[in-house]
Scaffold this active site. Structure first.
Site, PDB file in Angstrom:
ATOM      1  CB  THR A 181      -0.813  -0.094   1.312  1.00 59.85           C
ATOM      2  OG1 THR A 181      -1.435  -1.347   1.291  1.00 59.85           O
ATOM      3  CG2 THR A 181      -1.773   1.002   1.505  1.00 59.85           C
ATOM      4  CG  ASP A 212      -4.892  -2.143   6.234  1.00 58.72           C
ATOM      5  OD1 ASP A 212      -4.670  -2.682   5.124  1.00 58.72           O
ATOM      6  OD2 ASP A 212      -4.033  -1.465   6.838  1.00 58.72           O
ATOM      7  CB  THR A 232       1.978   0.230   4.381  1.00 57.17           C
ATOM      8  OG1 THR A 232       3.094   0.485   5.248  1.00 57.17           O
ATOM      9  CG2 THR A 232       1.572   1.512   3.703  1.00 57.17           C
ATOM     10  N   GLY A 233       1.336  -2.686   4.813  1.00 56.29           N
ATOM     11  CA  GLY A 233       1.735  -4.034   5.209  1.00 56.29           C
ATOM     12  C   GLY A 233       0.515  -4.894   5.483  1.00 56.29           C
TER      13      GLY A 233
HETATM   14  N1  GLY Z   1      -2.316  -2.938   3.874  1.00 55.70           N
HETATM   15  C1  GLY Z   1      -2.826  -3.290   2.637  1.00 55.70           C
HETATM   16  C2  GLY Z   1      -3.524  -4.561   2.601  1.00 55.70           C
HETATM   17  O1  GLY Z   1      -3.367  -5.369   3.507  1.00 55.70           O
HETATM   18  O2  GLY Z   1      -4.269  -4.790   1.662  1.00 55.70           O
END
Ligand code: GLY
Length: 319
Positions: A181, A212, A232-233
């Site tokens: 992200t 998320d 992110t992640g």
């Molecule tokens: N943080 C981005 C996702 O898990 O889609």
């Protein structure tokens, strides 16, 4: 130029550098944080070299690129988002349209989001680039010559294919490096705070998975009284701890941005997560302080202020 009453700053996660200069040009001219965030993310979404957002994003387990994006305004806490959208290259702009034109809703997903995009004049495009197809083939189907062939097989109910995809989703571990992200957080000259998030999500995710990035409080949260945060992640972890909201709550308690991001990561680290993937966070306060945290050394975020000639990379603190 508008008289400046607030510090002006924009920050972004890894790989946001392609979008920040255009966004800062908007802010420098007295433009709004929401315009700046959208402009930055559109450039990131159009960056074909980036396989985690927009056109060129890595597809789901059936070879379809599905995108999530959200936008939150700090003064009103208005939120607009789309999830699992196929065939539109700039989901951040659709998320903004949800926020502005459909105020009775916050989040549209799948076919409904695509219908809304069409009705609002967004133009369809093929998002699966040759590079992304090659990455898909080598990751999921090393012996397959054509993604199209696999998709057709899946569409007619090839149980073996579906089982292979499920097995992969269940065992997938993300590759090294800053995947995922893009977060953009901006503070404009009027003191407005805005957060935008855009992603193609977890590579090879189960079709329909929304992360998320589309969810208020998890990947994105913004309250002009206290600050803005984004993640992110591994989205499932920030969903489970309501990560971005937790960071803003800690900013409200007086933690500085680094501390607030680390506190969220510490909470997430208590979760059992069989994917063992990393979560990262960024925060920006109404007085222009910023920070970030990650579970691994070497993670950075990009910053621009009106005096910047280019994005400066700042280290995230390590949990
Ligand atoms: N943080 C981005 C996702 O898990 O889609």
């Amino acid at each position: 130029m508008t008289k400046r009453t607030s510090p002006v700053v924009i920050i972004g996660s890894e790989r946001s550098e392609v979008g920040l200069p255009a966004a800062m040009a908007i802010l420098r001219d007295g433009g709004t944080a929401v315009d700046a965030v959208e402009a930055a993310l559109r450039r990131c979404e159009d960056n074909l070299a980036d396989h985690y957002v927009g056109t060129g994003g890595l597809p789901n387990a059936r070879g379809d690129v599905e995108l999530d994006a959200s936008l939150m305004i700090g003064s009103s806490r208005a939120f607009g988002a789309v999830g699992a959208v196929k065939g539109f290259p700039n989901p951040i702009s659709i998320a903004r349209a949800v926020l502005e034109k459909l105020p009775q809703h916050c989040l549209l997903v799948g076919a409904g989001a695509e219908l809304f995009a069409e009705e609002n004049g967004f133009v369809r495009a093929d998002l699966l680039t040759e590079d992304s197809k090659a990455l898909f083939r080598s990751a999921l189907h090393p012996s397959t010559d054509s993604v199209e062939g696999e998709r057709t097989a899946a569409q007619v109910g090839d149980e073996r294919y579906r089982q292979a995809a499920m097995d992969l989703v269940n065992t997938f571990a993300p590759h090294d490096g800053p995947w995922g992200t893009i977060n953009i957080l901006a503070l404009d000259s009027t003191g407005e705070l805005v957060v935008g998030v855009s992603t193609s999500g977890y590579p090879w995710k189960y079709p329909g998975r929304v992360g998320d990035s589309a969810l208020p409080g998890a990947g994105n949260y913004c309250d002009v009284r206290f600050g803005a945060a984004a993640c992110t992640g591994r989205g499932e972890m920030s969903m489970r701890v309501v990560g971005a909201r937790g960071i803003v709550a800690d900013l409200a308690r007086g933690l500085d941005p680094d501390q607030a991001c680390r506190a969220m990561l510490a909470d997430a680290a208590t979760l059992e997560d069989s994917f063992a993937a990393e979560l990262r966070a960024l925060a920006l306060t109404p007085d222009g302080r910023h920070g970030g945290a990650a579970g691994q050394r070497g993670s950075v975020y990009a910053v621009m202020t009106p005096s910047s000639t280019e994005p400066e990379l700042h280290p995230r603190s390590v949990l």
